[in-house]
Design an enzyme around this catalytic site. Structure first.
Site, PDB file in Angstrom:
ATOM      1  N   ASP A  51       0.838  -1.133   0.077  1.00  0.00           N
ATOM      2  CA  ASP A  51      -0.057  -0.100   0.012  1.00  0.00           C
ATOM      3  C   ASP A  51       0.910   1.169  -0.124  1.00  0.00           C
ATOM      4  O   ASP A  51       0.595   2.169  -0.608  1.00  0.00           O
ATOM      5  CB  ASP A  51      -0.918   0.129   1.205  1.00  0.00           C
ATOM      6  CG  ASP A  51      -1.630   1.211   1.385  1.00  0.00           C
ATOM      7  OD1 ASP A  51      -2.560   1.566   0.367  1.00  0.00           O
ATOM      8  OD2 ASP A  51      -1.649   1.953   2.344  1.00  0.00           O
ATOM      9  N   GLU A 123      -2.098  -5.339  -3.482  1.00  0.00           N
ATOM     10  CA  GLU A 123      -1.186  -4.779  -2.694  1.00  0.00           C
ATOM     11  C   GLU A 123       0.126  -5.456  -2.058  1.00  0.00           C
ATOM     12  O   GLU A 123       1.053  -5.211  -2.055  1.00  0.00           O
ATOM     13  CB  GLU A 123      -1.856  -3.655  -1.605  1.00  0.00           C
ATOM     14  CG  GLU A 123      -2.709  -2.736  -2.044  1.00  0.00           C
ATOM     15  CD  GLU A 123      -3.478  -1.987  -1.207  1.00  0.00           C
ATOM     16  OE1 GLU A 123      -3.875  -0.620  -1.241  1.00  0.00           O
ATOM     17  OE2 GLU A 123      -3.894  -2.554   0.136  1.00  0.00           O
TER      18      GLU A 123
END
Length: 233
Positions: A51, A123
């Site tokens: 992320d 992610e």
């Protein structure tokens, strides 16, 4: 499973030096819990890292692409480029969801089809590639992966808040805006929404989007385009 992982790496154009990183990126917490593994063996830590890497890569891209825009503008556009729906869509395109290790309970509860699950796994994959290679390699991978989803002309459209603009015009003339989702199509994990915008019960704009928010924004855009085209408010 090894053959599937080989095919997956071929598809994404990246081959892991440490295949265990890829396996961890594909390990959902439900699988870890059911198999009495350590909590850190799930993909959650890689998701956290991925992320951050994704935000940096897209943030740098937007910073260089729009050198005169404000921080607020860049933040808004980045959130549109890397939201859950976009991540889930890309995850689906590369076939990531079918490779995730789930616990049986999560599978029964439809976990494999949740946008949040597939976006988290993407992610985690980005985090795994970052650790397995370098920032430069990971950056190239991300920009290639997100390339078709980062359209500069569309980004410029996103930057306008059409709903606020049309609302201000309507209020100026004492009129009321009303948005109505008139139709939904597709399965729960890939819906398309159709919206009508009415001002004083007259339909002035129609919009389509993969989220209700996008559909209403596109309906407002259609109304603004019509107003600006006619030059008559």
């Amino acid at each position: 499973m090894a053959e599937k992982l080989d095919l997956f790496q071929e598809k994404i154009g990246y081959y892991f030096k440490n295949i265990d990183l890829l396996k961890t990126a594909l390990t959902h917490s439900s699988y870890v819990n059911e198999n009495k593994m350590h909590h850190y063996e799930s993909n959650e830590r890689l998701e956290f890292l991925g992320d951050a890497v994704l935000d940096l890569v897209i943030g740098e891209f937007l910073y260089l692409t729009f050198p005169k825009e404000s921080e607020g503008y860049l933040s808004k556009i980045r959130s549109e480029c890397v939201n859950e729906h976009v991540l889930s869509k890309i995850s689906k395109e590369i076939g990531l969801g079918s490779l995730i290790y789930f616990g049986n309970g999560e599978i029964k509860n439809g976990g494999r089809f949740r946008e949040s699950t597939s976006s988290d796994a993407l992610e985690a994959l980005i985090g795994a590639i970052y650790l397995d290679s370098s920032f430069k390699t990971c950056e190239e991978f991300v920009l290639k992966l997100f390339g078709s989803h980062i359209n500069v002309s569309e980004i410029k459209t996103i930057s306008r808040d059409y709903k606020t603009e049309i609302q201000e015009i309507a209020q100026k003339y004492g009129k009321i805006c009303k948005y109505e989702i008139v139709k939904e199509e597709g399965p729960d994990n890939d819906k398309t929404f159709y919206c009508h915008l009415s001002i004083d019960d007259e339909i002035v704009g129609k919009g389509v989007g993969k989220t209700k928010k996008k559909a209403t924004q596109m309906a407002a855009k259609a109304a603004m385009d019509d107003l600006e085209g006619n030059k008559n408010v």
